[in-house]
Scaffold this motif. Structure first.
Motif, PDB file in Angstrom:
ATOM      1  N   HIS A  19       0.854  -1.189   0.000  1.00  0.00           N
ATOM      2  CA  HIS A  19       0.000   0.000   0.000  1.00  0.00           C
ATOM      3  C   HIS A  19       0.887   1.235   0.000  1.00  0.00           C
ATOM      4  N   PHE A  20       0.546   2.221  -0.852  1.00  0.00           N
ATOM      5  CA  PHE A  20       1.320   3.458  -0.975  1.00  0.00           C
ATOM      6  C   PHE A  20       0.411   4.662  -0.750  1.00  0.00           C
ATOM      7  N   GLU A  21       0.926   5.633   0.003  1.00  0.00           N
ATOM      8  CA  GLU A  21       0.249   6.929   0.141  1.00  0.00           C
ATOM      9  C   GLU A  21       1.103   7.970  -0.578  1.00  0.00           C
ATOM     10  N   ILE A  22       0.470   8.712  -1.477  1.00  0.00           N
ATOM     11  CA  ILE A  22       1.176   9.655  -2.342  1.00  0.00           C
ATOM     12  C   ILE A  22       0.510  11.025  -2.260  1.00  0.00           C
ATOM     13  N   VAL A  23       1.312  12.059  -2.078  1.00  0.00           N
ATOM     14  CA  VAL A  23       0.797  13.421  -1.924  1.00  0.00           C
ATOM     15  C   VAL A  23       1.388  14.318  -3.006  1.00  0.00           C
ATOM     16  N   PRO A  24       0.550  15.016  -3.775  1.00  0.00           N
ATOM     17  CA  PRO A  24       1.077  15.972  -4.761  1.00  0.00           C
ATOM     18  C   PRO A  24       1.808  17.122  -4.080  1.00  0.00           C
ATOM     19  N   ASP A  25       2.873  17.615  -4.713  1.00  0.00           N
ATOM     20  CA  ASP A  25       3.626  18.739  -4.148  1.00  0.00           C
ATOM     21  C   ASP A  25       2.765  19.986  -4.015  1.00  0.00           C
ATOM     22  N   ALA A  26       1.792  20.144  -4.917  1.00  0.00           N
ATOM     23  CA  ALA A  26       0.997  21.371  -4.949  1.00  0.00           C
ATOM     24  C   ALA A  26       0.023  21.480  -3.778  1.00  0.00           C
ATOM     25  N   GLY A  27      -0.134  20.417  -3.010  1.00  0.00           N
ATOM     26  CA  GLY A  27      -1.035  20.493  -1.866  1.00  0.00           C
ATOM     27  C   GLY A  27      -1.976  19.312  -1.838  1.00  0.00           C
ATOM     28  N   PRO A  28      -3.141  19.443  -1.191  1.00  0.00           N
ATOM     29  CA  PRO A  28      -4.073  18.324  -1.069  1.00  0.00           C
ATOM     30  C   PRO A  28      -4.444  17.741  -2.433  1.00  0.00           C
ATOM     31  N   ALA A  29      -4.660  16.444  -2.466  1.00  0.00           N
ATOM     32  CA  ALA A  29      -5.086  15.804  -3.705  1.00  0.00           C
ATOM     33  C   ALA A  29      -6.464  16.327  -4.101  1.00  0.00           C
ATOM     34  N   PRO A  30      -6.671  16.615  -5.384  1.00  0.00           N
ATOM     35  CA  PRO A  30      -8.009  17.045  -5.816  1.00  0.00           C
ATOM     36  C   PRO A  30      -9.051  15.987  -5.485  1.00  0.00           C
ATOM     37  N   SER A  31     -10.298  16.420  -5.372  1.00  0.00           N
ATOM     38  CA  SER A  31     -11.372  15.491  -5.020  1.00  0.00           C
ATOM     39  C   SER A  31     -11.525  14.419  -6.100  1.00  0.00           C
ATOM     40  N   TRP A  32     -11.942  13.226  -5.694  1.00  0.00           N
ATOM     41  CA  TRP A  32     -12.139  12.122  -6.624  1.00  0.00           C
ATOM     42  C   TRP A  32     -13.306  11.272  -6.156  1.00  0.00           C
ATOM     43  N   SER A  33     -13.733  10.340  -6.970  1.00  0.00           N
ATOM     44  CA  SER A  33     -14.887   9.509  -6.657  1.00  0.00           C
ATOM     45  C   SER A  33     -14.509   8.035  -6.739  1.00  0.00           C
ATOM     46  N   PRO A  34     -15.288   7.137  -6.094  1.00  0.00           N
ATOM     47  CA  PRO A  34     -14.969   5.702  -6.137  1.00  0.00           C
ATOM     48  C   PRO A  34     -14.868   5.193  -7.576  1.00  0.00           C
ATOM     49  N   GLY A  35     -13.862   4.348  -7.807  1.00  0.00           N
ATOM     50  CA  GLY A  35     -13.613   3.837  -9.146  1.00  0.00           C
ATOM     51  C   GLY A  35     -12.521   4.578  -9.886  1.00  0.00           C
ATOM     52  N   SER A  36     -12.028   5.681  -9.297  1.00  0.00           N
ATOM     53  CA  SER A  36     -11.006   6.495  -9.956  1.00  0.00           C
ATOM     54  C   SER A  36      -9.644   5.809  -9.920  1.00  0.00           C
ATOM     55  N   HIS A  37      -8.755   6.285 -10.803  1.00  0.00           N
ATOM     56  CA  HIS A  37      -7.382   5.816 -10.814  1.00  0.00           C
ATOM     57  C   HIS A  37      -6.457   6.993 -11.108  1.00  0.00           C
ATOM     58  N   ILE A  38      -5.180   6.815 -10.820  1.00  0.00           N
ATOM     59  CA  ILE A  38      -4.158   7.770 -11.240  1.00  0.00           C
ATOM     60  C   ILE A  38      -3.181   7.053 -12.156  1.00  0.00           C
ATOM     61  N   ASN A  39      -2.531   7.799 -13.032  1.00  0.00           N
ATOM     62  CA  ASN A  39      -1.413   7.291 -13.815  1.00  0.00           C
ATOM     63  C   ASN A  39      -0.128   7.676 -13.095  1.00  0.00           C
ATOM     64  N   LEU A  40       0.864   6.820 -13.173  1.00  0.00           N
ATOM     65  CA  LEU A  40       2.117   7.057 -12.477  1.00  0.00           C
ATOM     66  C   LEU A  40       3.267   6.673 -13.396  1.00  0.00           C
ATOM     67  N   GLN A  41       4.282   7.513 -13.463  1.00  0.00           N
ATOM     68  CA  GLN A  41       5.459   7.206 -14.273  1.00  0.00           C
ATOM     69  C   GLN A  41       6.368   6.243 -13.514  1.00  0.00           C
ATOM     70  N   VAL A  42       6.763   5.173 -14.190  1.00  0.00           N
ATOM     71  CA  VAL A  42       7.667   4.186 -13.603  1.00  0.00           C
ATOM     72  C   VAL A  42       8.910   4.076 -14.478  1.00  0.00           C
ATOM     73  N   MET A  43       9.991   3.627 -13.894  1.00  0.00           N
ATOM     74  CA  MET A  43      11.225   3.407 -14.631  1.00  0.00           C
ATOM     75  C   MET A  43      11.391   1.911 -14.868  1.00  0.00           C
ATOM     76  N   ILE A  44      11.491   1.532 -16.148  1.00  0.00           N
ATOM     77  CA  ILE A  44      11.746   0.143 -16.527  1.00  0.00           C
ATOM     78  C   ILE A  44      13.132   0.119 -17.155  1.00  0.00           C
ATOM     79  N   GLY A  45      14.128  -0.257 -16.377  1.00  0.00           N
ATOM     80  CA  GLY A  45      15.502  -0.154 -16.846  1.00  0.00           C
ATOM     81  C   GLY A  45      15.880   1.305 -17.003  1.00  0.00           C
ATOM     82  N   GLU A  46      16.217   1.698 -18.240  1.00  0.00           N
ATOM     83  CA  GLU A  46      16.616   3.074 -18.507  1.00  0.00           C
ATOM     84  C   GLU A  46      15.502   3.929 -19.091  1.00  0.00           C
TER      85      GLU A  46
END
Length: 325
Positions: A24-51
């Motif tokens: 489980h991960f808790e993630i906070v945007p630098d700009a402040g509180p996370a904008p409001s969202w509703s059940p079923g929502s998702h976020i996209n996240l950049q990951v590094m795969i090798g280089e």
């Protein structure tokens, strides 16, 4: 259907293991509180795969809350590398995310609800269940998995839902009979389901066989789930003179883009159908991992969704619809 694809800087503030191979991960945007969202929502996240940088989508877990975005990631031995990257992150790690999007929105006007989750598919369903329970809506959650130790949030759900939670644990000899669960529903009930492709296929067939209204069935799958293990395959596009090999840890869409072939896309989850390509000829089996095409369209094998679908045992000749002047 349009995604918010604006990337923002954020940081991981906490991690915890909530089941066998689930973190489980808790993630906070630098700009402040996370904008409001509703059940079923998702976020996209950049990951590094090798280089290289890649993108993964993760459902938001729990009841909507602006203090942080919360996701849960299962560590997959056979994956494209996203889960391994996520598991390498520690509190304080810097990440890039989008704000929440919702393509699996809960319609709160239904008279009755059946929620079904398979394994890590509990992540979007959890918030729906807690929201409906708080509202006092008639609902049941059926949660299936290989063992209790591998099923995240079982204790929380047992406490909050009580008799409205039913478990189907394979290691305890229990099996989910999706047709029987649908049969128990009233005529105007809604079914929300998230899990592996075989579970969604079974639900769609049972729902149609029962004569239920199609719009009352809502589902979401994992972009990596399919009927066959991922393997490398080849693709030829004669009108462009292009031939590519798609590695087991890359999507067809990514491989085509790297070869300079532009393909229109949006969701990259197999839901919108914008990246559908025509199949000219096939050597192998198409592993349709999308939820866009109907069962009949999948059997016809006229098209595939480049963002998630794969080919097992060979490759295919495709057309991107390009016509030279």
């Amino acid at each position: 259907m349009k995604y918010d694809r604006d990337w923002v800087d954020a940081r991981v503030i906490a991690t915890s293991d909530v089941a066998e191979d689930v973190r489980h991960f808790e993630i906070v945007p630098d700009a402040g509180p996370a904008p409001s969202w509703s059940p079923g929502s998702h976020i996209n996240l950049q990951v590094m795969i090798g280089e290289r940088t890649d993108t993964r989508s993760y459902s938001l877990v729990g009841e909507p809350d602006r203090t942080a975005y919360r996701i849960a990631v299962r560590r997959q031995a056979e994956s494209r590398g996203g889960s391994a990257y996520m598991w390498s992150l520690k509190p304080g790690a810097r990440v890039r995310i989008t704000n929440a999007n919702n393509l699996f929105e809960l319609d709160q006007s239904s008279e009755e609800y059946l929620l079904v989750a398979g394994g890590i598919g509990i992540t979007p369903i959890l918030g729906m269940a807690l929201t409906l329970k708080k509202r006092g809506a008639p609902m049941r959650l059926v949660y299936t998995g290989r063992s209790r130790a591998a099923m995240p949030f079982v204790d929380l759900l047992s406490e909050r839902l009580s008799s409205d939670l039913e478990l189907a644990v394979s290691s305890e000899g229990q099996r989910l009979d999706i047709a029987a669960e649908i049969e128990r529903l009233g005529p105007d009930a809604a079914l929300y389901i998230c899990g592996p492709m075989r579970l969604l296929d079974a639900a769609r067939k049972a729902w149609a066989a029962a004569g239920r209204q199609p719009h009352r069935l809502r589902y979401e799958t994992f972009g990596s789930s399919g009927s066959h293990a991922a393997e490398a395959f080849w693709v030829k596009i004669p009108e462009l003179g292009v031939e590519v090999c798609v590695p087991e840890n890359r999507t067809l869409l990514q491989s085509l883009e790297e070869a300079g072939v532009g393909v229109i896309s949006d969701c990259q989850r197999g839901e919108c159908g914008l990246c559908a390509l025509d199949i000219v000829s096939l050597d192998g089996v198409v592993d349709h991992r999308d939820v866009f095409f109907s069962d009949q369209q999948r059997q016809e094998n006229a098209q595939l969704c480049a963002c998630v679908s794969r080919i097992s045992g060979g490759g295919a000749v495709l057309s991107v619809g390009y016509r030279p002047d």
